[in-house]
Write a protein that holds these residues in place. Structure first.
Motif, PDB file in Angstrom:
ATOM      1  N   LYS A   1       0.638  -1.149  -0.126  1.00 28.27           N
ATOM      2  CA  LYS A   1       0.202  -0.325   0.240  1.00 28.27           C
ATOM      3  C   LYS A   1       0.687   1.350   0.580  1.00 28.27           C
ATOM      4  CE  LYS A   1      -4.007  -2.279   2.006  1.00 28.27           C
ATOM      5  NZ  LYS A   1      -5.179  -1.935   3.509  1.00 28.27           N
ATOM      6  N   LEU A   2       2.437   0.953   0.360  1.00 27.61           N
ATOM      7  CA  LEU A   2       2.987   2.521   0.638  1.00 27.61           C
ATOM      8  C   LEU A   2       3.401   3.119  -1.361  1.00 27.61           C
ATOM      9  CD1 LEU A   2       4.473   3.963   2.699  1.00 27.61           C
ATOM     10  CD2 LEU A   2       6.034   2.923   1.847  1.00 27.61           C
ATOM     11  N   LYS A   3       3.130   4.121  -1.323  1.00 25.88           N
ATOM     12  CA  LYS A   3       3.351   4.653  -2.531  1.00 25.88           C
ATOM     13  C   LYS A   3       4.895   5.042  -3.128  1.00 25.88           C
ATOM     14  CE  LYS A   3      -1.200   6.365  -2.972  1.00 25.88           C
ATOM     15  NZ  LYS A   3      -2.482   6.924  -3.684  1.00 25.88           N
ATOM     16  N   GLY A   4       5.140   5.261  -1.726  1.00 25.77           N
ATOM     17  CA  GLY A   4       6.693   6.253  -1.624  1.00 25.77           C
ATOM     18  C   GLY A   4       7.020   6.656  -0.787  1.00 25.77           C
ATOM     19  N   MET A   5       8.697   6.743  -0.653  1.00 29.62           N
ATOM     20  CA  MET A   5       9.067   6.884   0.789  1.00 29.62           C
ATOM     21  C   MET A   5      10.480   7.442   0.535  1.00 29.62           C
ATOM     22  SD  MET A   5      10.812   3.520   2.589  1.00 29.62           S
ATOM     23  CE  MET A   5      11.321   4.373   3.663  1.00 29.62           C
ATOM     24  N   TYR A   6      10.788   8.869   1.920  1.00 28.34           N
ATOM     25  CA  TYR A   6      12.030   9.407   1.552  1.00 28.34           C
ATOM     26  C   TYR A   6      13.225   9.198   2.558  1.00 28.34           C
ATOM     27  CZ  TYR A   6      15.552  12.990   2.050  1.00 28.34           C
ATOM     28  OH  TYR A   6      17.404  13.316   2.043  1.00 28.34           O
ATOM     29  N   LYS A   7      14.222   8.717   2.490  1.00 31.25           N
ATOM     30  CA  LYS A   7      15.295   8.010   3.212  1.00 31.25           C
ATOM     31  C   LYS A   7      16.356   8.695   3.375  1.00 31.25           C
ATOM     32  CE  LYS A   7      16.355   5.504   6.983  1.00 31.25           C
ATOM     33  NZ  LYS A   7      15.404   5.679   8.582  1.00 31.25           N
ATOM     34  N   VAL A   8      17.463   9.066   4.440  1.00 27.65           N
ATOM     35  CA  VAL A   8      18.524   9.662   4.128  1.00 27.65           C
ATOM     36  C   VAL A   8      19.820   8.511   4.624  1.00 27.65           C
ATOM     37  CG1 VAL A   8      20.783  11.090   4.984  1.00 27.65           C
ATOM     38  CG2 VAL A   8      18.533  12.001   4.154  1.00 27.65           C
ATOM     39  N   ILE A   9      20.426   7.790   3.498  1.00 22.86           N
ATOM     40  CA  ILE A   9      21.189   6.289   4.169  1.00 22.86           C
ATOM     41  C   ILE A   9      22.844   6.680   3.633  1.00 22.86           C
ATOM     42  CG2 ILE A   9      21.786   3.781   4.151  1.00 22.86           C
ATOM     43  CD1 ILE A   9      18.851   4.017   2.623  1.00 22.86           C
ATOM     44  N   LEU A  10      23.419   7.130   4.713  1.00 19.24           N
ATOM     45  CA  LEU A  10      24.904   6.965   4.728  1.00 19.24           C
ATOM     46  C   LEU A  10      25.035   8.707   4.337  1.00 19.24           C
ATOM     47  CD1 LEU A  10      26.071   3.581   4.147  1.00 19.24           C
ATOM     48  CD2 LEU A  10      25.819   4.920   6.565  1.00 19.24           C
ATOM     49  N   ARG A  11      24.626   9.536   5.044  1.00 20.43           N
ATOM     50  CA  ARG A  11      24.394  10.787   3.891  1.00 20.43           C
ATOM     51  C   ARG A  11      24.015  10.414   1.898  1.00 20.43           C
ATOM     52  NH1 ARG A  11      30.736  12.760   5.328  1.00 20.43           N
ATOM     53  NH2 ARG A  11      30.650  11.441   6.445  1.00 20.43           N
ATOM     54  N   ASN A  12      23.361   9.921   1.981  1.00 20.62           N
ATOM     55  CA  ASN A  12      22.688   9.506   0.876  1.00 20.62           C
ATOM     56  C   ASN A  12      21.060   9.935   0.465  1.00 20.62           C
ATOM     57  OD1 ASN A  12      25.235   8.759  -1.534  1.00 20.62           O
ATOM     58  ND2 ASN A  12      25.098   6.836   0.165  1.00 20.62           N
ATOM     59  N   ARG A  13      20.496  10.482   0.276  1.00 24.43           N
ATOM     60  CA  ARG A  13      19.431  10.664  -0.045  1.00 24.43           C
ATOM     61  C   ARG A  13      18.451  10.279  -1.680  1.00 24.43           C
ATOM     62  NH1 ARG A  13      21.621  15.740  -1.746  1.00 24.43           N
ATOM     63  NH2 ARG A  13      19.031  16.708  -2.535  1.00 24.43           N
ATOM     64  N   PHE A  14      17.981   9.657  -0.547  1.00 22.77           N
ATOM     65  CA  PHE A  14      16.492   8.469  -1.804  1.00 22.77           C
ATOM     66  C   PHE A  14      15.509   8.532  -1.832  1.00 22.77           C
ATOM     67  CE2 PHE A  14      20.653   5.905  -0.388  1.00 22.77           C
ATOM     68  CZ  PHE A  14      21.400   5.147  -1.518  1.00 22.77           C
ATOM     69  N   VAL A  15      14.440   8.440  -2.944  1.00 25.62           N
ATOM     70  CA  VAL A  15      13.113   8.665  -2.832  1.00 25.62           C
ATOM     71  C   VAL A  15      12.900   7.369  -3.581  1.00 25.62           C
ATOM     72  CG1 VAL A  15      11.079   9.373  -3.848  1.00 25.62           C
ATOM     73  CG2 VAL A  15      12.724  10.628  -3.173  1.00 25.62           C
ATOM     74  N   PHE A  16      12.022   6.326  -3.011  1.00 26.06           N
ATOM     75  CA  PHE A  16      11.417   5.569  -3.055  1.00 26.06           C
ATOM     76  C   PHE A  16      10.731   5.238  -4.318  1.00 26.06           C
ATOM     77  CE2 PHE A  16      14.712   4.062   0.086  1.00 26.06           C
ATOM     78  CZ  PHE A  16      15.500   3.426  -0.229  1.00 26.06           C
ATOM     79  N   ILE A  17       9.882   5.086  -4.790  1.00 22.00           N
ATOM     80  CA  ILE A  17       8.481   4.913  -5.811  1.00 22.00           C
ATOM     81  C   ILE A  17       8.070   3.616  -5.807  1.00 22.00           C
ATOM     82  CG2 ILE A  17       7.039   6.100  -7.691  1.00 22.00           C
ATOM     83  CD1 ILE A  17       9.414   8.282  -7.065  1.00 22.00           C
ATOM     84  N   ASN A  18       6.967   3.604  -5.143  1.00 26.56           N
ATOM     85  CA  ASN A  18       5.737   2.369  -5.660  1.00 26.56           C
ATOM     86  C   ASN A  18       5.687   1.908  -7.563  1.00 26.56           C
ATOM     87  OD1 ASN A  18       3.752   0.411  -6.159  1.00 26.56           O
ATOM     88  ND2 ASN A  18       3.194   0.481  -4.427  1.00 26.56           N
ATOM     89  N   ARG A  19       6.266   1.324  -8.280  1.00 21.54           N
ATOM     90  CA  ARG A  19       6.742   1.077  -9.682  1.00 21.54           C
ATOM     91  C   ARG A  19       5.210   1.006  -9.987  1.00 21.54           C
ATOM     92  NH1 ARG A  19      10.861   0.021 -13.132  1.00 21.54           N
ATOM     93  NH2 ARG A  19      12.180  -0.583 -11.307  1.00 21.54           N
ATOM     94  N   ASN A  20       4.311   0.284  -9.206  1.00 29.41           N
ATOM     95  CA  ASN A  20       2.919   0.460  -9.277  1.00 29.41           C
ATOM     96  C   ASN A  20       2.010   0.941  -9.727  1.00 29.41           C
ATOM     97  OD1 ASN A  20       3.191  -2.846  -9.872  1.00 29.41           O
ATOM     98  ND2 ASN A  20       3.378  -2.750  -7.672  1.00 29.41           N
ATOM     99  N   LEU A  21       2.175   2.765  -8.978  1.00 31.57           N
ATOM    100  CA  LEU A  21       1.098   3.545  -9.250  1.00 31.57           C
ATOM    101  C   LEU A  21       1.017   3.702 -10.862  1.00 31.57           C
ATOM    102  CD1 LEU A  21       3.208   5.780  -6.061  1.00 31.57           C
ATOM    103  CD2 LEU A  21       0.146   4.312  -6.552  1.00 31.57           C
ATOM    104  N   ASP A  22       0.404   4.335 -11.624  1.00 29.95           N
ATOM    105  CA  ASP A  22       0.034   5.674 -12.682  1.00 29.95           C
ATOM    106  C   ASP A  22       1.515   6.082 -12.962  1.00 29.95           C
ATOM    107  OD1 ASP A  22      -0.369   7.786 -12.261  1.00 29.95           O
ATOM    108  OD2 ASP A  22      -2.650   6.701 -11.873  1.00 29.95           O
ATOM    109  N   GLU A  23       1.534   7.206 -13.672  1.00 30.79           N
ATOM    110  CA  GLU A  23       2.617   8.081 -14.504  1.00 30.79           C
ATOM    111  C   GLU A  23       2.175   9.164 -13.679  1.00 30.79           C
ATOM    112  OE1 GLU A  23       4.256  10.492 -18.011  1.00 30.79           O
ATOM    113  OE2 GLU A  23       3.606   8.321 -18.296  1.00 30.79           O
ATOM    114  N   PHE A  24       0.942   9.661 -13.081  1.00 27.91           N
ATOM    115  CA  PHE A  24       0.766  10.963 -11.992  1.00 27.91           C
ATOM    116  C   PHE A  24       1.446  10.313 -11.107  1.00 27.91           C
ATOM    117  CE2 PHE A  24      -2.910  12.299  -9.331  1.00 27.91           C
ATOM    118  CZ  PHE A  24      -2.351  13.585  -9.834  1.00 27.91           C
ATOM    119  N   GLU A  25       0.413   9.894 -10.694  1.00 24.86           N
ATOM    120  CA  GLU A  25       0.382   9.359  -9.152  1.00 24.86           C
ATOM    121  C   GLU A  25       2.325   9.140  -8.656  1.00 24.86           C
ATOM    122  OE1 GLU A  25      -2.517   7.013  -6.395  1.00 24.86           O
ATOM    123  OE2 GLU A  25      -1.601   5.497  -8.572  1.00 24.86           O
ATOM    124  N   GLN A  26       3.333   8.947  -9.233  1.00 27.20           N
ATOM    125  CA  GLN A  26       4.105   8.820  -9.585  1.00 27.20           C
ATOM    126  C   GLN A  26       4.952  10.284  -9.393  1.00 27.20           C
ATOM    127  OE1 GLN A  26       5.780   5.471 -12.485  1.00 27.20           O
ATOM    128  NE2 GLN A  26       5.364   4.576 -11.617  1.00 27.20           N
TER     129      GLN A  26
END
Length: 169
Positions: free
Chosen positions: A41-66
């Motif tokens: 159910k998670l659409k996306g999240m943001y996380k900093v890991i070892l000073r690297n910034r990541f955006v994780f996005i659910n690939r199953n969302l449509d282009e608009f939602e992404q």
């Protein structure tokens, strides 16, 4: 105060990156976008890991939602990076609600140009017509217009934008 910070930050980022495309902005800012197939159910999240910034996005969302999710998560990068470096889950519920609204306002600032909104309003478009023309949801548009009103505009709104519109499945 936060409204003006969000506005000035999004304006600077759009100018610096010369785009409103959140994926190009992420690349320009050094934020790594990762596509996930294992989000339920998670659409996306943001996380900093070892000073690297990541955006994780659910690939199953449509282009608009992404696009919206990417812009929203970039809001967390710009506004809440220190908290994301710690454990996001430990933030108080009210603070998380405020942070989610701020990330939505940031997404609206990245994806929607003030001048386009003003032009469409002056041409007589209603909220759904403006949202459709700009390719955004009505809720995101309402958040944008509400933020514009905080900066001195006086546009009538039929309702407030739902801050939890990204939770809809």
């Amino acid at each position: 105060m936060i409204s003006s910070l969000i506005h000035s930050t999004t304006k600077k980022i759009v100018k610096r990156c010369d785009t409103r495309n959140p994926f190009k902005i992420a690349k320009e800012l050094g934020v790594i976008v990762m596509w996930r197939d294992d989000f339920d159910k998670l659409k996306g999240m943001y996380k900093v890991i070892l000073r690297n910034r990541f955006v994780f996005i659910n690939r199953n969302l449509d282009e608009f939602e992404q696009r919206v999710i990417c812009a929203h998560e970039l809001g967390h990068d710009a506004l809440h990076r220190e908290i994301a470096t710690a454990h996001f889950e430990t933030a108080l519920y009210d603070v998380k609600n405020r942070m989610e609204y701020e990330a939505n306002a940031f997404a609206a600032g990245i994806l929607i140009d003030d001048d386009e909104v003003i032009e469409l309003i002056s041409e007589g478009y209603d909220e759904s017509g403006i949202a459709s023309t700009l390719g955004v949801s009505v809720d995101l548009l309402l958040i944008k217009v509400s933020e514009m009103n905080k900066r001195g505009y006086n546009f009538a709104l039929s309702r407030a934008g739902r801050g939890d519109f990204l939770k809809k499945t």
